[in-house]
Design a protein around this motif. Structure first.
Motif, PDB file in Angstrom:
ATOM      1  N   MET A 177     -15.033 -18.425 -34.653  1.00  0.00           N
ATOM      2  CA  MET A 177     -14.486 -17.165 -35.122  1.00  0.00           C
ATOM      3  C   MET A 177     -12.981 -17.171 -34.872  1.00  0.00           C
ATOM      4  N   ALA A 178     -12.225 -16.779 -35.875  1.00  0.00           N
ATOM      5  CA  ALA A 178     -10.772 -16.718 -35.729  1.00  0.00           C
ATOM      6  C   ALA A 178     -10.406 -15.681 -34.675  1.00  0.00           C
ATOM      7  N   LEU A 179      -9.269 -15.880 -34.034  1.00  0.00           N
ATOM      8  CA  LEU A 179      -8.861 -14.973 -32.963  1.00  0.00           C
ATOM      9  C   LEU A 179      -8.675 -13.546 -33.452  1.00  0.00           C
ATOM     10  N   THR A 180      -8.099 -13.368 -34.639  1.00  0.00           N
ATOM     11  CA  THR A 180      -7.918 -12.001 -35.136  1.00  0.00           C
ATOM     12  C   THR A 180      -9.264 -11.326 -35.389  1.00  0.00           C
ATOM     13  N   ALA A 181     -10.245 -12.072 -35.860  1.00  0.00           N
ATOM     14  CA  ALA A 181     -11.579 -11.503 -36.081  1.00  0.00           C
ATOM     15  C   ALA A 181     -12.226 -11.129 -34.751  1.00  0.00           C
ATOM     16  N   LYS A 182     -12.069 -11.988 -33.755  1.00  0.00           N
ATOM     17  CA  LYS A 182     -12.634 -11.691 -32.432  1.00  0.00           C
ATOM     18  C   LYS A 182     -11.970 -10.452 -31.838  1.00  0.00           C
ATOM     19  N   ALA A 183     -10.649 -10.352 -31.988  1.00  0.00           N
ATOM     20  CA  ALA A 183      -9.930  -9.188 -31.477  1.00  0.00           C
ATOM     21  C   ALA A 183     -10.384  -7.917 -32.201  1.00  0.00           C
ATOM     22  N   ALA A 184     -10.624  -8.020 -33.493  1.00  0.00           N
ATOM     23  CA  ALA A 184     -11.094  -6.869 -34.264  1.00  0.00           C
ATOM     24  C   ALA A 184     -12.469  -6.409 -33.782  1.00  0.00           C
ATOM     25  N   VAL A 185     -13.348  -7.356 -33.445  1.00  0.00           N
ATOM     26  CA  VAL A 185     -14.671  -7.015 -32.912  1.00  0.00           C
ATOM     27  C   VAL A 185     -14.519  -6.285 -31.577  1.00  0.00           C
ATOM     28  N   LEU A 186     -13.632  -6.782 -30.733  1.00  0.00           N
ATOM     29  CA  LEU A 186     -13.381  -6.130 -29.442  1.00  0.00           C
ATOM     30  C   LEU A 186     -12.825  -4.721 -29.647  1.00  0.00           C
ATOM     31  N   LEU A 187     -11.914  -4.577 -30.587  1.00  0.00           N
ATOM     32  CA  LEU A 187     -11.338  -3.272 -30.880  1.00  0.00           C
ATOM     33  C   LEU A 187     -12.409  -2.315 -31.394  1.00  0.00           C
ATOM     34  N   GLU A 188     -13.240  -2.787 -32.296  1.00  0.00           N
ATOM     35  CA  GLU A 188     -14.322  -1.960 -32.840  1.00  0.00           C
ATOM     36  C   GLU A 188     -15.297  -1.524 -31.742  1.00  0.00           C
ATOM     37  N   ALA A 189     -15.478  -2.371 -30.748  1.00  0.00           N
ATOM     38  CA  ALA A 189     -16.371  -2.061 -29.628  1.00  0.00           C
ATOM     39  C   ALA A 189     -15.672  -1.203 -28.563  1.00  0.00           C
ATOM     40  N   ASN A 234      -2.052  -9.716 -28.021  1.00  0.00           N
ATOM     41  CA  ASN A 234      -0.811 -10.215 -27.416  1.00  0.00           C
ATOM     42  C   ASN A 234      -0.767 -11.737 -27.441  1.00  0.00           C
ATOM     43  N   HIS A 235      -1.891 -12.365 -27.173  1.00  0.00           N
ATOM     44  CA  HIS A 235      -1.979 -13.830 -27.234  1.00  0.00           C
ATOM     45  C   HIS A 235      -1.671 -14.321 -28.651  1.00  0.00           C
ATOM     46  N   ILE A 236      -2.247 -13.662 -29.641  1.00  0.00           N
ATOM     47  CA  ILE A 236      -1.993 -14.025 -31.041  1.00  0.00           C
ATOM     48  C   ILE A 236      -0.506 -13.897 -31.345  1.00  0.00           C
ATOM     49  N   LEU A 237       0.115 -12.802 -30.885  1.00  0.00           N
ATOM     50  CA  LEU A 237       1.530 -12.572 -31.173  1.00  0.00           C
ATOM     51  C   LEU A 237       2.445 -13.551 -30.459  1.00  0.00           C
TER      52      LEU A 237
END
Length: 72
Positions: A1-13, A24-27
């Motif tokens: 899973m791409a990092l942005t997709a994983k971050a989006a899942v965390l945000l949704e949760a 921040n890691h992505i940036l």
């Protein structure tokens, strides 16, 4: 899973600390990543850091002017 997709899942949760750390890691690797900037800005606004959040959303809009979400 791409990092942005994983971050989006965390945000949704609503796992904001983990999502924030991942964005921040992505940036660090992609400072102009408009998705990460926009999402991180939204997290900051959600926790009451309005100025920082607005600044990140403005950076998202500037890095990708075609991103209509950043201009709303």
């Amino acid at each position: 899973m791409a990092l942005t997709a994983k971050a989006a899942v965390l945000l949704e949760a609503n796992r904001l600390n983990e999502a924030s750390a991942l964005y921040n890691h992505i940036l660090e690797k992609e400072p102009g990543n408009s998705t990460a900037l926009m999402s991180l800005g939204s997290i900051h606004i959600a926790v009451g850091a309005f100025d920082k959040g607005a600044g990140l959303i403005l950076r998202a809009a500037q890095s990708n002017p075609a991103n209509a979400n950043a201009w709303e």
